[in-house]
Design an enzyme around this catalytic site. Structure first.
Site, short mmCIF file in Angstrom:
data_model
loop_
_atom_site.label_atom_id
_atom_site.label_comp_id
_atom_site.label_asym_id
_atom_site.label_seq_id
_atom_site.Cartn_x
_atom_site.Cartn_y
_atom_site.Cartn_z
CG PHE A 97 -1.88 1.13 1.31
CD1 PHE A 97 -2.83 1.32 0.31
CD2 PHE A 97 -1.83 2.02 2.36
CE1 PHE A 97 -3.71 2.38 0.36
CE2 PHE A 97 -2.73 3.09 2.44
CZ PHE A 97 -3.66 3.27 1.43
CG ASP A 168 3.75 -1.85 6.56
OD1 ASP A 168 2.76 -2.26 7.20
OD2 ASP A 168 3.66 -1.05 5.61
CG HIS A 171 -1.55 -6.67 4.94
ND1 HIS A 171 -1.32 -7.02 3.63
CD2 HIS A 171 -2.17 -5.47 4.90
CE1 HIS A 171 -1.79 -6.09 2.82
NE2 HIS A 171 -2.29 -5.12 3.57
CD GLN A 194 -8.76 0.04 5.99
OE1 GLN A 194 -8.22 -1.06 6.06
NE2 GLN A 194 -9.70 0.32 5.11
CE LYS A 197 -4.48 -2.79 6.82
NZ LYS A 197 -5.28 -1.89 5.98
NE ARG A 226 0.19 18.50 26.30
CZ ARG A 226 -1.00 18.41 25.71
NH1 ARG A 226 -1.47 17.23 25.33
NH2 ARG A 226 -1.72 19.49 25.50
CE1 TYR A 233 -0.20 25.98 25.05
CE2 TYR A 233 1.61 27.44 25.65
CZ TYR A 233 0.60 27.08 24.78
OH TYR A 233 0.38 27.81 23.65
NE ARG A 243 -4.68 13.42 22.60
CZ ARG A 243 -4.49 14.73 22.69
NH1 ARG A 243 -3.28 15.20 22.95
NH2 ARG A 243 -5.48 15.58 22.53
#
Length: 413
Positions: A97, A168, A171, A194, A197, A226, A233, A243
Site C-alpha cells: 500500500f 510494516d 496485514h 483500518q 484489517k 509532551r 503546556y 491520539r
C-alpha cells in the site's frame, strides 16, 4: 457453455456471505459505556487507551506500544524516531500500500525500491544488499497479506550495515515468524486498525517496540510533543495530536479477544486452500516454509496462469470468480513506483534530490504479479468453513472448465 457462469446468468457456486467486521452486543455495550461516561477524548481520564496499549503490547510480546490515529502515522512515527534525516534512503518493496512508501517521503526520506520474492511477494532479501548505499538508513519489510518476511536474512543484513528495521505489520496481526509475533523482530513494528484489517476499529494504528528511548519519543510525537516530566503546556518535540480515542480503544480491546481464534481459522483455511488449489492447473498458491509459524491471511494470494484458462486475462477471471460468490480482488494494477507521485515528483517531495528518478525503475517480479499473476481472496472469506474453501476451489474449476470449452475467451463485461 458461458451461460453456466454466474457472470453470464448461471447459478453462483458460493451462496454464502462473509460479513465483516464481526461483533456482538459486547462491543456495542463497551462503546456505549464510553459514550455514557462523557469521556470521549483526551486527556484520557478513563485510562482505556493506555490499557489497550498495554494489552496489545503483551499480546505481541513487546515491552511498549504507542497507539495513534492510523497505520500511516505509526510508520511515520517509527521512521522519525529511528533517526531518518533529510535525504536518507529507506529500502521498501514496490508491492504494498502507498503508505509504506509515502511516509518515507513525509519523513524527508528517499524510497529505494527492491523487488519482491516470486514465491511470497515479500521483499526479496537476496536483492537488498545491492541497493544499499552510504545514505541507506533503514529497511521496511512488509509482511504482505500476513505472510512473514525472511526476517533472519533481513536482520542479518541490517546488523552488518547498521540499519534500522521497521516492520510494516499492517496485514500481520497475530502472525508469527519462528514462534515470535510479527512486529517484534525489528526496531519497531507498525500496525493498522483500518476497517479492512484483521483487527479493526474502523481506523487507528499502533507501533510497538522494545526500545525505551524509541517508545519515549514516539509517545511524545503522538501527543503534541509532551513528555511525562513536563507540564500540560510544555512541548519538547515537534509532535501533533495523533491520539487514539477511548471509544476506539474499547472496541479494539473487545476485538482482540477474538483475534487468536480468527487467526487460527484463517491459517487452517489457508493451508487447506493451498492443498485444494495446488491440484488445479494454472493456479499456484504462494509458498510457505520461509519461517512463518502462523500466517494470518489478511489476504490469501494465488498466482493465476491464463495459459491454462484458454488465454482468459486475469482481470476477466477475477470478475468471473467474484460473480461466483468468492470475495476476491485483482490486486494492485501496477507497482508503487509507477504512481504519479513518483513518476511526476510532486512538488511536496522536496526531500527527493534532483538526481533521484523513478522513471526507469523496474521490478520484474512485482510487474508480473500486478499485470498477470496475483489474485487476492479477502480476509473475511478466510473465516469461513472448510466447506467454503472447497466451494472456492470448485468455483475456480468451474470457470476453467467453461472457458476451456469455449471457442473464444469472452470479452470484458
Amino acid at each position: 457453455m458461458l451461460s453456466q457462469l454466474a457472470l453470464h446468468g448461471g447459478p453462483k457456486t458460493v451462496q454464502k456471505l462473509f460479513p465483516w467486521p464481526i461483533f456482538d452486543e459486547g462491543e456495542v455495550e463497551a462503546v456505549a459505556d464510553v459514550v455514557r461516561s462523557g469521556q470521549w477524548g483526551n486527556p484520557d481520564c478513563t485510562g482505556l487507551v493506555e490499557a489497550f496499549e498495554q494489552e496489545f503490547a503483551k499480546y505481541c510480546g513487546a515491552k511498549y506500544a504507542v497507539s495513534c490515529v492510523n497505520g500511516s502515522v505509526s510508520l511515520r512515527l517509527a521512521l522519525i524516531v529511528c533517526g531518518l534525516q533529510p535525504g536518507d534512503e529507506v529500502i521498501v518493496p514496490p508491492y504494498t500500500f502507498i503508505a509504506t512508501v509515502s511516509t518515507v517521503i513525509e519523513a524527508n526520506g528517499v524510497p529505494v525500491f527492491v523487488d519482491i520474492d516470486p514465491e511470497t511477494y515479500n521483499l526479496d532479501a537476496t536483492k537488498i544488499e545491492a541497493a544499499i548505499t552510504s545514505r541507506t538508513k533503514a529497511i521496511i519489510p512488509v509482511h504482505f497479506a500476513g505472510q512473514a518476511c525472511d526476517m533472519d536474512a533481513i536482520l542479518d543484513i541490517a546488523g552488518r550495515h547498521k540499519l534500522r528495521v521497521i516492520e510494516d505489520a499492517a496485514h500481520a496481526h497475530g502472525a508469527e515468524y519462528k514462534g515470535r509475533k510479527l512486529g517484534t523482530l525489528g526496531d519497531a513494528g507498525s500496525f493498522s486498525f483500518q476497517s479492512s484489517k484483521n483487527l479493526t476499529s474502523g481506523e487507528g494504528g499502533m507501533v510497538i517496540t522494545n526500545d525505551p528511548e524509541l517508545y519515549r519519543k514516539m509517545a511524545s510525537l503522538r501527543n503534541v510533543g509532551r513528555l511525562p516530566e513536563g507540564q500540560w503546556y510544555d512541548h519538547f518535540l515537534p509532535g501533533c495530536n495523533y491520539r487514539l480515542t477511548p471509544m476506539q480503544a474499547v472496541l479494539l480491546s473487545s476485538q482482540l479477544k477474538r483475534l487468536d481464534d480468527q487467526t487460527r481459522r484463517r491459517d487452517d483455511n489457508g493451508l487447506l486452500l493451498n492443498e485444494l488449489l495446488s491440484e488445479i492447473e494454472g493456479i499456484t498458491p504462494l509458498s510457505r516454509g520461509h519461517g512463518e509459524t502462523v500466517h494470518c491471511h489478511h489476504l490469501y494470494i494465488f498466482k493465476y496462469d491464463p495459459a491454462h484458462f484458454n488465454g482468459l486475462p486475469k482481470n476477466e477471471f477475477v470478475d468471473m470468480l467474484a460473480a461466483e460468490g468468492v470475495p476476491c480482488f485483482r490486486g494492485y494494477p501496477h507497482p508503487l513506483y509507477k504512481q504519479p507521485l513518483f513518476q511526476e515528483k510532486f512538488f511536496m517531495c522536496y526531500a527527493l534530490p534532483d538526481s533521484v528518478s523513478y522513471a526507469d525503475t523496474v521490478c520484474p517480479v512485482a510487474e508480473q504479479a500486478c499485470a498477470e499473476e496475483a489474485v487476492w481472496i479477502l480476509q473475511h472469506a478466510m473465516l469461513g468453513t472448510a466447506e467454503d474453501m472447497v466451494a472456492f476451489a470448485k468455483a475456480i474449476r468451474k470457470i476453467q472448465t467453461v472457458v476451456r470449452a469455449s471457442e473464444k475467451v469472452p470479452k470484458s463485461v
